[in-house]
Design a protein around this motif. Structure first.
Motif, PDB file in Angstrom:
ATOM      1  N   GLY A 156       0.793  -1.233   0.000  1.00  0.00           N
ATOM      2  CA  GLY A 156       0.000   0.000   0.000  1.00  0.00           C
ATOM      3  C   GLY A 156       0.820   1.274   0.000  1.00  0.00           C
ATOM      4  N   MET A 157       2.072   1.182   0.474  1.00  0.00           N
ATOM      5  CA  MET A 157       2.871   2.405   0.590  1.00  0.00           C
ATOM      6  C   MET A 157       3.992   2.444  -0.448  1.00  0.00           C
ATOM      7  SD  MET A 157       3.064   5.193   2.471  1.00  0.00           S
ATOM      8  CE  MET A 157       2.332   4.746   4.042  1.00  0.00           C
ATOM      9  N   LEU A 158       4.733   1.353  -0.623  1.00  0.00           N
ATOM     10  CA  LEU A 158       5.945   1.389  -1.439  1.00  0.00           C
ATOM     11  C   LEU A 158       5.708   1.019  -2.892  1.00  0.00           C
ATOM     12  CD1 LEU A 158       8.470  -0.301   1.044  1.00  0.00           C
ATOM     13  CD2 LEU A 158       7.821   2.116   0.857  1.00  0.00           C
ATOM     14  N   ASN A 159       4.780   0.119  -3.172  1.00  0.00           N
ATOM     15  CA  ASN A 159       4.626  -0.402  -4.529  1.00  0.00           C
ATOM     16  C   ASN A 159       3.394   0.140  -5.244  1.00  0.00           C
ATOM     17  OD1 ASN A 159       6.937  -2.012  -4.257  1.00  0.00           O
ATOM     18  ND2 ASN A 159       5.779  -3.620  -3.235  1.00  0.00           N
ATOM     19  N   ARG A 160       2.764   1.170  -4.699  1.00  0.00           N
ATOM     20  CA  ARG A 160       1.580   1.764  -5.327  1.00  0.00           C
ATOM     21  C   ARG A 160       1.895   3.189  -5.782  1.00  0.00           C
ATOM     22  NH1 ARG A 160      -3.117   4.340  -3.689  1.00  0.00           N
ATOM     23  NH2 ARG A 160      -2.450   4.409  -1.524  1.00  0.00           N
ATOM     24  N   ILE A 161       1.203   3.636  -6.824  1.00  0.00           N
ATOM     25  CA  ILE A 161       1.421   4.990  -7.365  1.00  0.00           C
ATOM     26  C   ILE A 161       0.832   6.028  -6.399  1.00  0.00           C
ATOM     27  CG2 ILE A 161       0.918   6.588  -9.242  1.00  0.00           C
ATOM     28  CD1 ILE A 161       2.862   4.441 -10.007  1.00  0.00           C
ATOM     29  N   HIS A 162       1.616   7.038  -6.062  1.00  0.00           N
ATOM     30  CA  HIS A 162       1.171   8.142  -5.201  1.00  0.00           C
ATOM     31  C   HIS A 162       1.506   9.464  -5.881  1.00  0.00           C
ATOM     32  CE1 HIS A 162       0.684   5.349  -1.782  1.00  0.00           C
ATOM     33  NE2 HIS A 162       1.809   4.796  -2.211  1.00  0.00           N
ATOM     34  N   GLU A 163       0.581  10.369  -5.901  1.00  0.00           N
ATOM     35  CA  GLU A 163       0.805  11.713  -6.460  1.00  0.00           C
ATOM     36  C   GLU A 163       0.552  12.752  -5.363  1.00  0.00           C
ATOM     37  OE1 GLU A 163       1.902  12.896  -9.240  1.00  0.00           O
ATOM     38  OE2 GLU A 163       2.246  10.961 -10.191  1.00  0.00           O
ATOM     39  N   ILE A 182       1.338  12.417  10.311  1.00  0.00           N
ATOM     40  CA  ILE A 182       0.720  12.668   9.007  1.00  0.00           C
ATOM     41  C   ILE A 182       1.755  12.299   7.958  1.00  0.00           C
ATOM     42  CG2 ILE A 182      -0.124  14.464   7.447  1.00  0.00           C
ATOM     43  CD1 ILE A 182      -1.257  15.899   9.842  1.00  0.00           C
ATOM     44  N   THR A 183       1.357  11.615   6.909  1.00  0.00           N
ATOM     45  CA  THR A 183       2.298  11.086   5.932  1.00  0.00           C
ATOM     46  C   THR A 183       2.076  11.725   4.575  1.00  0.00           C
ATOM     47  OG1 THR A 183       2.227   8.962   7.103  1.00  0.00           O
ATOM     48  CG2 THR A 183       3.241   8.982   4.929  1.00  0.00           C
ATOM     49  N   VAL A 184       3.185  12.157   3.939  1.00  0.00           N
ATOM     50  CA  VAL A 184       3.170  12.680   2.569  1.00  0.00           C
ATOM     51  C   VAL A 184       3.935  11.684   1.704  1.00  0.00           C
ATOM     52  CG1 VAL A 184       3.785  14.589   1.058  1.00  0.00           C
ATOM     53  CG2 VAL A 184       3.132  15.050   3.411  1.00  0.00           C
ATOM     54  N   VAL A 185       3.295  11.181   0.637  1.00  0.00           N
ATOM     55  CA  VAL A 185       3.887  10.145  -0.204  1.00  0.00           C
ATOM     56  C   VAL A 185       3.910  10.629  -1.650  1.00  0.00           C
ATOM     57  CG1 VAL A 185       3.895   7.689  -0.750  1.00  0.00           C
ATOM     58  CG2 VAL A 185       2.779   8.480   1.328  1.00  0.00           C
ATOM     59  N   GLN A 186       5.056  10.419  -2.334  1.00  0.00           N
ATOM     60  CA  GLN A 186       5.204  10.788  -3.743  1.00  0.00           C
ATOM     61  C   GLN A 186       5.976   9.689  -4.463  1.00  0.00           C
ATOM     62  OE1 GLN A 186       4.224  13.588  -5.787  1.00  0.00           O
ATOM     63  NE2 GLN A 186       4.963  12.090  -7.247  1.00  0.00           N
ATOM     64  N   SER A 187       5.439   9.257  -5.586  1.00  0.00           N
ATOM     65  CA  SER A 187       6.113   8.257  -6.403  1.00  0.00           C
ATOM     66  C   SER A 187       7.055   8.942  -7.378  1.00  0.00           C
ATOM     67  CB  SER A 187       5.086   7.415  -7.172  1.00  0.00           C
ATOM     68  OG  SER A 187       4.248   6.716  -6.277  1.00  0.00           O
ATOM     69  N   LEU A 188       8.143   8.279  -7.678  1.00  0.00           N
ATOM     70  CA  LEU A 188       9.124   8.783  -8.645  1.00  0.00           C
ATOM     71  C   LEU A 188       9.310   7.720  -9.731  1.00  0.00           C
ATOM     72  CD1 LEU A 188      11.869  10.284  -6.288  1.00  0.00           C
ATOM     73  CD2 LEU A 188       9.938  11.463  -7.371  1.00  0.00           C
ATOM     74  N   PRO A 189       9.492   8.161 -10.992  1.00  0.00           N
ATOM     75  CA  PRO A 189       9.437   9.544 -11.473  1.00  0.00           C
ATOM     76  C   PRO A 189       8.038  10.140 -11.300  1.00  0.00           C
ATOM     77  CG  PRO A 189      10.417   8.063 -13.104  1.00  0.00           C
ATOM     78  CD  PRO A 189       9.794   7.206 -12.065  1.00  0.00           C
ATOM     79  N   LEU A 190       7.943  11.469 -11.442  1.00  0.00           N
ATOM     80  CA  LEU A 190       6.661  12.130 -11.314  1.00  0.00           C
ATOM     81  C   LEU A 190       5.718  11.639 -12.411  1.00  0.00           C
ATOM     82  CD1 LEU A 190       7.859  15.780 -10.590  1.00  0.00           C
ATOM     83  CD2 LEU A 190       7.197  14.022  -8.947  1.00  0.00           C
ATOM     84  N   ASN A 191       4.436  11.631 -12.091  1.00  0.00           N
ATOM     85  CA  ASN A 191       3.397  11.221 -13.038  1.00  0.00           C
ATOM     86  C   ASN A 191       3.616   9.789 -13.542  1.00  0.00           C
ATOM     87  OD1 ASN A 191       2.256  13.844 -12.903  1.00  0.00           O
ATOM     88  ND2 ASN A 191       3.745  14.560 -14.419  1.00  0.00           N
ATOM     89  N   SER A 192       4.084   8.913 -12.638  1.00  0.00           N
ATOM     90  CA  SER A 192       4.280   7.514 -13.016  1.00  0.00           C
ATOM     91  C   SER A 192       2.927   6.873 -13.325  1.00  0.00           C
ATOM     92  CB  SER A 192       4.976   6.759 -11.880  1.00  0.00           C
ATOM     93  OG  SER A 192       6.224   7.335 -11.586  1.00  0.00           O
ATOM     94  N   TYR A 194       2.778   3.369 -14.162  1.00  0.00           N
ATOM     95  CA  TYR A 194       2.828   1.981 -13.726  1.00  0.00           C
ATOM     96  C   TYR A 194       3.570   1.894 -12.399  1.00  0.00           C
ATOM     97  CZ  TYR A 194       1.534   1.506 -18.617  1.00  0.00           C
ATOM     98  OH  TYR A 194       0.912   1.641 -19.790  1.00  0.00           O
ATOM     99  N   ARG A 195       4.138   0.756 -12.127  1.00  0.00           N
ATOM    100  CA  ARG A 195       4.831   0.573 -10.851  1.00  0.00           C
ATOM    101  C   ARG A 195       5.959   1.596 -10.716  1.00  0.00           C
ATOM    102  NH1 ARG A 195       7.673  -5.044  -8.782  1.00  0.00           N
ATOM    103  NH2 ARG A 195       8.150  -4.340  -6.661  1.00  0.00           N
ATOM    104  N   PRO A 196       6.007   2.350  -9.644  1.00  0.00           N
ATOM    105  CA  PRO A 196       7.021   3.407  -9.514  1.00  0.00           C
ATOM    106  C   PRO A 196       8.416   2.823  -9.357  1.00  0.00           C
ATOM    107  CG  PRO A 196       5.863   3.131  -7.436  1.00  0.00           C
ATOM    108  CD  PRO A 196       5.149   2.265  -8.442  1.00  0.00           C
ATOM    109  N   LYS A 197       9.408   3.620  -9.795  1.00  0.00           N
ATOM    110  CA  LYS A 197      10.801   3.227  -9.593  1.00  0.00           C
ATOM    111  C   LYS A 197      11.273   3.542  -8.185  1.00  0.00           C
ATOM    112  CE  LYS A 197      12.244   3.741 -14.435  1.00  0.00           C
ATOM    113  NZ  LYS A 197      13.204   4.393 -15.353  1.00  0.00           N
TER     114      LYS A 197
END
Length: 766
Positions: A156-163, A182-192, A194-197
């Motif tokens: 839910g936190m590491l392998n899912r897309i977050h914007e 309170i948690t702020v989550v961002q996937s990289l690269p931006l606007n991923s 599929y599965r984030p890097k």
């Protein structure tokens, strides 16, 4: 003979005095009602402002956290770590360690960034400031959500897309210490898609955010909480979740529904346009109306005392004034005697108020004097980081701080103290602080013109302005380096520590100080990497040709100057980047391609951030930016960038001029509409156009050729001249109609503008 107390004259005097006595009591009651209403309104508004201030601070900090994740998205080292492919079980240890060390600096810029980590999907590694976890379960063992298993955390936190996702308040355990975050989550690269890097996770402790709402309970004895758009509680202070759920008829936070009195509490809600969160505060009604109740008590007490005293004075004055007249009527030939009356004129309250004002003013001056060293230290830090946009701004700030004008030429250096592997003990921290004080004192003794500021816990940044009598630049820079090395070496002989020193190239303008400071930092990092314990100069560093030069600070300064429309400074920053990369370095084609991509990204980012650009203009400039190619010759590339910068700054300057003309026209229209108001002042004028007083005055003088007050006088005299020619009103009546309090001031102003008196002007037209 009837006594004076009961004579008709006595009763007439008494009735007259009683009427006069009742009028101020009636006025006092009306004033009390108005003051009480104003006091309640001010208390409510102050509470709303305090809640809004907490909202703005929280949003600013969260925006900084989001900006941090975007900075990571363009970090080349992190991008390389996310994309590299290694055999299973192998890791780029040096790259991971370097990245961990680099991101540790972010935790010092914002207290909300003191706990964050980056998960790299390709290598299954968790990066934290100054720590690398090659097995995520090791990180999870000491940093986990109390209501989330390891598997849930991974999926839910590491392998899912977050914007830019902000998760509600959750229980969290760090090193066996329970808390809520309170948690702020961002996937990289931006606007991923599929599965984030990679995934950036920032955990913000409830206590850090909750301090913004503590003022509601500490100052008013109330409570406050924040809910998101779905009604989930993000934060609460002074109130439990169960009590929040029982609240009914909470204001929506819209402009027409932001306050309400319910069950002895004032409920105030404001809604954030940026996040959709609702900020709600509850304040006891007694606190809100405390000032009004105080006014009521004081008013009734004062009126009762004043009424009793007034009745005594009525009796006294009536008797004293009626007695002579009564005796005169009873005694035909007697002359009335004289009786002086004592005049009481007390100024105790006014004298006390002036005394308190003088005392407060003295305390304010003393407090400002205490803050002056901190303000000067902040000025030096801003100068080193390049936050000033113009030499005029630098001169204005230094003048306000009582500093001498800084010469345009100088050099920046850095001194790092190296002595202990750990600074955790109180004794070691004390030793560092003492050594830093001794070092700073020695440097100032050797170079009195030196500007010094602490940079972190173990570094000192120094700015040395060159004297006007010095001849050559090389001599100046060499002399500064020599004195810096000598003074530093002599200062800490009795301390078990060594010093690493570095200097940047000299600067020729104050806006170039940040460049010299950046070079000094690079030189210091180079000396640490090379393991050298001597003074390192930037010009002595061997230029690395594998990477291009385009730090984040340079990009931010370029964006700032472009937004301000400062073409000269923008071109200077760009010229520095091009010179460092294309003249002083031999970049490979891939590095040149990345450099051009970064520059194009910066310029396109500016077009996206500034909504006031016209679509046609943005399309034209964006097309020219897209045409930049790494294969272009240096001169062609420089020419194209100069065209883009000039066009962007010209458009900003044009819009500034348009806004200036709108402001001037608004001032003129307001003056021409309100000139007849005798209370019209410069403050009222600038308040009407919602601009600073100094800004309006300077702008009006520059574009209209006169001050707003001079223009007001000219409008008034012009209208007065028309009325004089009509010959229907007297000069005093005309003075009142055009906004003058007296005929005398009108006559002086008329003669000053027209060169003749109003009466002579009227006669000349007949």
């Amino acid at each position: 003979m009837k006594g004076p107390t009961f004579s008709p004259m006595f009763r007439k005097f008494a009735i007259s005095y009683l009427i006069v006595l009742l009028l101020p009591n009636i006025a006092g009651y009306l004033s009390y009602r108005a003051s009480a209403d104003v006091a309640v309104a001010n208390s409510v508004e102050n509470s709303r402002l305090l809640l809004n201030q907490s909202k703005e601070i929280l949003e600013t900090r969260l925006n900084e956290v989001k900006s941090f994740t975007k900075q990571l998205a363009i970090n080349q080292d992190l991008t390389r770590l996310m994309s590299e492919t290694l055999p299973e079980g192998e890791h780029n240890v040096y790259g991971l360690w370097k990245m961990s060390r680099d991101i540790s600096n972010f935790s010092k810029t914002n207290e909300y960034l003191q706990s964050f980590y980056i998960y790299l999907n390709n290598s299954d590694v968790v990066l934290a400031p100054d720590a690398v976890f090659f097995r995520p379960e090791h990180f999870y063992a000491n940093n986990r959500y109390a209501d989330m298993s390891l598997q849930e955390w991974r999926e839910g936190m590491l392998n899912r897309i977050h914007e830019n996702e902000i998760l509600p308040l959750s229980p969290y355990v760090r090193s066996n210490n329970p808390s809520s975050v309170i948690t702020v989550v961002q996937s990289l690269p931006l606007n991923s898609l599929y599965r984030p890097k990679a995934t950036v996770v920032v955990t913000i402790n409830e206590r850090k955010v909750g301090s913004l709402l503590d003022s509601m309970s500490e100052r008013y004895g109330g409570w406050g909480f924040i809910t998101d758009g779905d009604g989930n509680t993000m934060l609460a202070s002074g109130i439990d979740q169960a009590d929040i759920e029982q609240l009914a008829r909470v204001p929506s936070g819209l402009e027409e529904d932001w306050r309400r009195f319910e069950n002895g509490m004032l409920l105030i809600s404001i809604r954030s346009d940026a996040t959709g969160w609702r900020y709600t505060a509850g304040i006891p009604e007694g606190v809100v109306k405390e000032k009004a109740n105080q006014i009521q008590r004081e008013t009734w007490t004062f009126n009762a005392v004043a009424l009793l005293a007034g009745l005594l004075i009525v009796v006294l004055f009536s008797y004293r004034n009626s007695a002579p007249i009564a005796r005169l009527l009873g005694m035909f030939k007697e002359h009335p005697g004289t009786d002086g009356s004592a005049i009481r004129n007390e100024y105790v309250f006014l004298a006390g108020s002036i005394s308190r004002l003088m005392s407060s003013n003295k305390e304010l001056e003393e407090e400002l004097d205490k803050q002056l060293p901190l303000l000067r230290d902040s000025f030096v830090k801003r100068l080193l980081t390049g936050e000033f946009l113009s030499p005029g701004e630098i001169a204005a700030v230094s003048s306000r701080l009582g500093m001498k004008p800084l010469p345009e030429r100088g050099c920046v250096g850095l001194v790092r103290m190296i002595g202990y592997d750990s600074e955790s003990s109180e004794e070691m921290i004390h030793e560092y602080n003492l050594a830093r004080l001794v070092l700073k004192a020695k440097l100032l003794e050797t170079m009195p013109r030196l500007l010094i500021t602490d940079w972190g816990s173990d570094k000192i940044a120094v700015l040395y302005p060159f004297g006007e009598t010095e001849s050559g630049e090389a001599e100046e820079e060499d002399g500064f380096a020599r004195r810096l090395e000598q003074a530093s070496g002599n200062a800490l002989r009795n301390y078990p520590m060594t010093l690493a020193l570095a200097t940047g190239d000299s600067y020729r303008t104050l806006r170039d100080v940040s460049r010299s400071f950046d070079e000094a930092q690079q030189a210091l990092e180079h000396s640490a990497y090379a393991g050298e314990n001597r003074l390192t100069r930037y010009r002595e560093i061997v230029r690395e040709t594998e990477m291009f030069y385009y730090p984040i600070d340079t990009e931010q300064r370029l964006l700032k100057t472009l937004k301000a429309g400062d073409a000269e400074e923008s071109l200077r920053v760009l010229d520095r980047v091009l010179t460092m990369n294309l003249a002083e370095r031999e970049l490979s084609y891939e590095m040149r391609q990345q450099l051009i991509s970064e520059l194009k990204g910066t310029l396109l980012k500016l077009l996206d951030q500034q909504p006031f650009y016209d679509e046609e203009f943005a399309a034209a400039v964006g097309s020219r930016i897209a045409q930049l190619q790494p294969a272009d010759k240096t001169e062609k590339l420089r020419s194209a960038l100069e065209w883009i910068v000039n066009e962007l700054c010209r458009d900003v300057s044009k819009k500034k001029v348009d806004r200036y003309h709108e402001t001037i026209e608004a001032v003129k229209q307001f003056i021409e509409r309100e000139y007849a108001n005798a209370d019209l002042s410069l403050y009222r004028i600038v308040e009407a156009v919602n601009r600073p007083e100094k800004f309006v005055t300077q702008l009006f003088k520059e574009y209209a050729g006169e001050s707003p007050i001079d223009y007001l006088e000219r409008v008034r005299i012009g209208r007065a001249a028309e009325l004089l020619l009509e010959n229907e009103l007297t000069i005093d009546e005309i003075a009142v109609q055009v906004g003058y309090n007296s005929g005398h001031s009108f006559r002086r102003a008329f003669k000053r503008v027209k060169g003749t008196a109003p009466s002579a002007y009227r006669q000349s037209s007949l």
